[in-house]
Design a protein around this motif. Sequence first.
Motif, short mmCIF file in Angstrom:
data_model
loop_
_atom_site.label_atom_id
_atom_site.label_comp_id
_atom_site.label_asym_id
_atom_site.label_seq_id
_atom_site.Cartn_x
_atom_site.Cartn_y
_atom_site.Cartn_z
N ALA A 30 -2.68 7.74 8.76
CA ALA A 30 -2.96 6.45 9.40
C ALA A 30 -1.58 5.50 9.54
O ALA A 30 -1.67 4.49 10.09
CB ALA A 30 -4.13 5.65 8.83
N LEU A 31 -0.67 5.70 8.93
CA LEU A 31 0.58 4.99 8.85
C LEU A 31 1.37 4.55 10.38
O LEU A 31 1.47 3.40 10.50
CB LEU A 31 1.68 5.54 8.05
CG LEU A 31 1.51 4.89 6.41
CD1 LEU A 31 2.69 5.69 5.63
CD2 LEU A 31 1.34 3.46 6.55
N PRO A 32 1.13 5.73 11.24
CA PRO A 32 1.87 5.33 12.43
C PRO A 32 1.15 4.38 13.11
O PRO A 32 1.57 3.41 13.78
CB PRO A 32 1.83 6.89 12.98
CG PRO A 32 1.80 7.66 12.21
CD PRO A 32 1.31 6.99 10.91
N ALA A 71 1.81 0.10 1.51
CA ALA A 71 1.82 0.32 0.05
C ALA A 71 0.53 1.21 -0.48
O ALA A 71 0.33 1.89 -1.35
CB ALA A 71 1.92 -0.90 -0.80
N LEU A 72 -0.91 0.54 0.13
CA LEU A 72 -1.92 1.16 -0.21
C LEU A 72 -1.88 2.62 0.16
O LEU A 72 -2.50 3.36 -0.42
CB LEU A 72 -2.78 0.29 0.27
CG LEU A 72 -3.19 -1.28 -0.26
CD1 LEU A 72 -4.29 -1.91 0.42
CD2 LEU A 72 -3.70 -1.01 -1.79
N LEU A 73 -1.51 2.97 1.57
CA LEU A 73 -1.73 4.21 1.84
C LEU A 73 -0.66 5.34 1.26
O LEU A 73 -1.22 6.35 1.05
CB LEU A 73 -1.38 4.28 3.57
CG LEU A 73 -2.73 3.60 4.32
CD1 LEU A 73 -1.97 3.51 5.84
CD2 LEU A 73 -3.68 4.54 4.18
N LEU A 74 0.23 4.68 0.71
CA LEU A 74 1.16 5.54 0.11
C LEU A 74 0.61 5.79 -1.19
O LEU A 74 0.78 7.03 -1.92
CB LEU A 74 2.63 5.11 0.08
CG LEU A 74 3.49 5.00 1.08
CD1 LEU A 74 4.96 4.35 1.24
CD2 LEU A 74 3.79 6.34 2.00
N ALA A 75 0.18 4.94 -1.88
CA ALA A 75 -0.51 5.00 -3.30
C ALA A 75 -1.69 5.93 -3.12
O ALA A 75 -1.79 6.86 -4.22
CB ALA A 75 -1.00 3.53 -3.83
N MET A 76 -2.33 5.98 -2.18
CA MET A 76 -3.54 6.73 -1.72
C MET A 76 -2.84 8.21 -1.59
O MET A 76 -3.38 9.11 -2.21
CB MET A 76 -4.26 6.44 -0.47
CG MET A 76 -5.55 7.33 -0.22
SD MET A 76 -6.24 7.14 1.46
CE MET A 76 -7.02 5.44 1.08
N GLY A 77 -1.78 8.30 -1.05
CA GLY A 77 -1.41 9.52 -0.64
C GLY A 77 -0.76 10.30 -2.20
O GLY A 77 -0.86 11.51 -2.42
#
Length: 105
Positions: free
Chosen positions: A53-55, A73-79
């Motif tokens: 969902a980052l884009p 930051a939250l999405l990368l941590a989730m990844g």
Amino acid sequence: MSEPQSFCPKCHSPVDRTDNYCRACGRSLQPGTGFLYSHSGIILLALVLGPLALPVVWTSKIIGTAAKWIYTALLLAMGVYLAVAFYRAYLLIQDAAQLMLGGGF
């Protein structure tokens, strides 16, 4: 000479250049301003797509730069969490297969 008329990309109804939304179908006429680009849309996408969902986060014109960095930051941590969880599941399945096939006691 009059200004050329524009049309909605979804329903092809005539719209004014100053309109933000189509009067016929309600579609946002400015890229990066629809529901998926809002906070609730990004959270929904994050739950469904995770880091993919980052884009959408960075093309949003609705949320601010600080919120974009927080979502990143939250999405990368989730990844990272998902990658570690899938790797551990892979190792667990591999160990189970060795026990079943090799009888390793």
